[in-house]
Write a protein that holds these residues in place. Sequence first.
Motif: not given
Length: 206
Positions: A40-58
């Motif tokens: 999806r490239g860079v801009r379409d992927v947000g930090v919150n989605e990365l955190i949620e899908r990784s299953g880690v705390a901020k």
Amino acid sequence: MISDGEATLSPAENDAAVAIRPADSRERILAVAYELFARRGVRDVGVNELIERSGVAKATFYRHFPSKDSLVLAFLELRDQLWTVDAIVGQAKVRATRPTEQLLAIFDVFGEWFLRDDFEACSFINILLEMGPAHPLGKASIDYLSRIRGHVQALAEQAGLDRPEDFARSWHILMKGSIVSASEGDTQAAKRAQQMAGWLIEHHTK
């Protein structure tokens, strides 16, 4: 959240696990980022989605990657190893012994890649176009594209081809052009590029 075959952990449980196995959360974040950025490239992927899908705390995320850009840079580095070195150059060298044959085999690898359901084109090109050449991520993408040319130039030198640097630049145009054509839906793009690549080798043969 992604569990990777294990029970999904809460953020607090994730942080406890990190204390025991500090590399696990970083690798999980990077694995998720690899999938998302490649598709999806860079801009379409947000930090919150990365955190949620990784299953880690901020806090865990930012401990490993102080910014989203730092994660993208880590992704580009991993992409270079997995895609350029292992998948493309590595496989081409497995399929042939002579340098000129290895060069041509790059397009055999491309041909199979272009037919895959998960074909995602070239992340270095995609991020360069998305972010622009003046952006740090665009500059990093240019550097990784230059590394690809470096692999091609090394093979050209081993083959004794004339003007190996010029050859590598022309060859890279064929590589990038075939990827774009495949993205347009041309399933024969690799074969077309390979035919022109043969002519290019002849042109640079002393």
